[in-house]
Design an enzyme around this catalytic site. Structure first.
Site, short mmCIF file in Angstrom:
data_model
loop_
_atom_site.label_atom_id
_atom_site.label_comp_id
_atom_site.label_asym_id
_atom_site.label_seq_id
_atom_site.Cartn_x
_atom_site.Cartn_y
_atom_site.Cartn_z
N SER A 178 -70.00 11.32 21.46
CA SER A 178 -70.13 11.52 23.10
C SER A 178 -69.15 12.49 23.55
O SER A 178 -69.44 12.78 24.87
CB SER A 178 -69.95 10.25 23.26
OG SER A 178 -68.54 9.55 23.31
N LYS B 123 -63.35 8.77 26.73
CA LYS B 123 -64.24 9.41 27.80
C LYS B 123 -63.52 9.98 28.69
O LYS B 123 -62.20 9.80 28.72
CB LYS B 123 -65.05 8.25 28.47
CG LYS B 123 -66.15 7.41 27.57
CD LYS B 123 -67.32 8.30 27.38
CE LYS B 123 -68.42 7.49 26.22
NZ LYS B 123 -67.95 7.29 24.94
#
Lengths: 423, 158
Positions: free
Chosen positions: B79, B116
């Site tokens: 990701s 993230k």
């Protein structure tokens, strides 16, 4: 100058360490079990709310897994030890002197430092919470006993938000609070002494504070006399900021399953001696007595019970693992009886003295320097390459008697192969 | 920052460490460099370098500024490939740093750890993946969410 001491500890320490790396454990009942998954040694607040007491055997609470979604974990001392070392290093920065009292608590001596100690307590709480994800409580008082008691207040009285200083109350309020606290909450009293004190109409902390100190010494010990003085704000116990060499070294473990064979007991006793001897050498001591003890399982009422112990004196004090193993084996063989299901075996090294003070006997040979070199080489190999890289065959290779740790979490901070994962 | 390195393995027997050299007593995670000159003394001529002995460079000194607050995590998934963070990379997470907007962070989300980029705008927090295949995630109170730590470095093996 008035002494100012704080006792800082990590809340539900083992469970808190587990939650840092496994956030799925938040907000639910969690317990950590002792070695061999025997008893509860750490509980989350949710587990406490279910009425699970400290130290209860696991089988008594097993049904909570189904009925209340209780999660249980085997103890992961590699993780707790590393988190403890980090926490103690952080706490040590706040005060000039620190005494590490156990894996999750330490005393800090703030005597003579400027500023409110309560503010330090709040900074400690913020810092440890942010850096390590562990919540701390701080109790502050003019003696160790008062600091320890203040820590209990900080934990149990929500309005203090984890930091409590006796100073923040008037004398009258302090005594009113002490009158609500059970005498068993005092450091060093506990479950053993409190019935005896209650028989003397000493029920609360306040009763103890007002007790006759001289009478306490006569009836009990000088320690209890000191406790009374400390409750009255007089500091009698110093901070041990230098770790004294231990005067005895104990190594014991429960078995993963009942053990009956002498050979397995031999292996287990040897492996305990190996660990104990490493600790002995790391504090530069040698020992002159080896004790071997074992237990059957006291929770199995139908099993015959046998709990022998034997002390084996050595002619010359030694730190040589081979000689200690030999002594332990002869002790074990003399107490071993067939027909029992053994639950636990342990060894204890006593009669400790500094290595350089050892008296040779008439019969000792001149092999000593070689033995010393062999031992220190083995210790170094094991420090570098990990525990038990170089060891003794008498400890066994497969070690089928080893303890059960069915639900041990990864060694998140001490093994490259077991790091936590982030998606 | 991206580093090329092979993660050292503590227990690998092929790593030769001379016996007799003091080991770091500090946390297991931070192996210190060994001082030069700690080895054997040559019987012949004295080394001309002995007066110039300095500490060998230690990578953890460079990567780990706050040892107590620093943890290592392993990346799982893709990701964050746009930020140069790949599956299997090592994250060096420093919990003492404050999670400013725009930094790559590790957060707890619904019981898991996730890496993230944090974005804060008009009081709203967003966890942005750096891979178009993953949607941004605006975190609200319903999410079981907390910032776990700030990623200080990434160690990548090409």
């Amino acid at each position: 100058m008035t002494t100012t001491i704080a006792l800082v500890d990590g809340n539900n320490f083992y469970v808190s360490c587990e939650r840092v790396f496994n956030p799925a454990l938040e907000c639910r009942p969690v317990v950590v079990l002792s070695n061999n998954d025997g008893c509860v040694v750490s509980r989350s607040n949710e587990a406490k709310a279910l009425g699970i007491r400290m130290g209860v055997p696991f089988f008594e609470i097993r049904s909570f897994i189904k009925s209340h979604g209780l999660t249980w974990l085997s103890s992961n001392y590699a993780l707790y030890g590393d988190m403890s070392a980090r926490m103690m290093a952080l706490l040590g920065e706040f005060a000039p002197r620190q005494e590490i009292y156990s894996i999750d608590e330490c005393f800090l001596d703030f005597t003579g430092t400027p500023g409110k100690v309560r503010d330090h307590g709040r900074s400690i709480r913020r810092r440890v919470r942010q850096y390590l994800g562990i919540t701390t409580c701080t109790g502050i008082g003019t003696s160790k006993t008062l600091a320890k008691l203040a820590n209990h207040v900080a934990k149990t009285h929500r309005q203090y938000q984890g930091v409590f200083d006796w100073e923040q109350l008037s004398l009258l309020e302090q005594e009113a609070l002490m009158d609500t606290l059970d005498v068993g909450e005092i450091w060093g009293i506990g479950r053993r002494l409190s019935p005896q004190l209650k028989a003397m109409s000493i029920h609360t902390v306040l009763d103890m504070k007002r007790a006759n100190a001289t009478l306490m010494r006569k009836r009990f010990s000088v320690l209890l006399q000191r406790t009374v003085a400390e409750l009255n704000g007089e500091s009698c116990m110093n901070l041990d900021d230098v770790a004294e060499p231990k005067s005895q070294i104990l190594a014991s473990r429960s078995f993963g399953r009942p053990v009956t064979a002498l050979q397995e007991l031999r292996e287990a006793a040897s492996s305990h001696i190996i660990r104990a001897a490493e600790r002995l050498r790391s504090q530069h001591s040698s020992c002159s007595q080896v004790t071997v003890f074992m237990h059957t399982n006291r929770f199995r009422n139908n099993d015959p019970q046998y709990n022998p112990a034997i002390l084996v004196p050595l002619t010359v004090a030694t730190d040589d693992t081979r000689r200690l193993i030999a002594a332990a084996m002869s002790g074990l063989e003399s107490i071993y009886r067939t027909g029992f299901r053994y639950k636990k075996i342990g060894v204890m090294l006593t009669g400790l003295q500094p290595v350089h003070a050892v008296q040779d006997d008439l019969f000792s040979t001149v092999e000593q320097p070689r033995a010393t070199r062999l031992m220190s080489t083995m210790d170094r190999i094991n420090r570098i390459y990990g525990m038990n890289t170089a060891t003794f065959a008498s400890a066994g290779i497969d070690q089928p008697w080893r303890m059960q740790t069915a639900q041990k979490s990864p060694r998140y901070t001490t093994s490259w192969n077991e790091l936590p994962q982030a998606r | 920052m991206t580093y090329s390195s092979t993660p050292p393995r503590r227990s690998s027997p092929s790593r030769r460490i001379p016996i007799g050299v003091p080991l770091s007593p500090a946390l297991n995670q931070t192996r210190q460099a060994l001082p030069l000159g700690a080895g054997r003394v040559a019987a012949g001529f004295p080394s001309p370098a002995t007066d110039h002995v300095e500490q060998r460079l230690d990578l953890s000194e460079y990567l780990v500024l706050h040892p107590e607050a620093t943890f290592f995590l392993r990346v799982k998934g893709d990701s964050m490939t746009g930020a140069g963070i790949h599956h299997g990379d090592l994250l060096i997470v420093d919990r003492s740093l404050s999670p400013a907007s725009g930094r790559v962070v590790v957060a707890t989300l619904n019981g898991e750890l996730t890496v993230k980029r944090l974005q804060r705008s008009r009081g709203k927090l967003t966890l942005k993946a750096e891979n178009p295949a993953y949607p941004d995630l605006a975190v609200s109170d319903e999410h079981d969410f907390q910032i776990w730590g700030v990623v200080a470095h990434v160690v990548h093996t090409p």
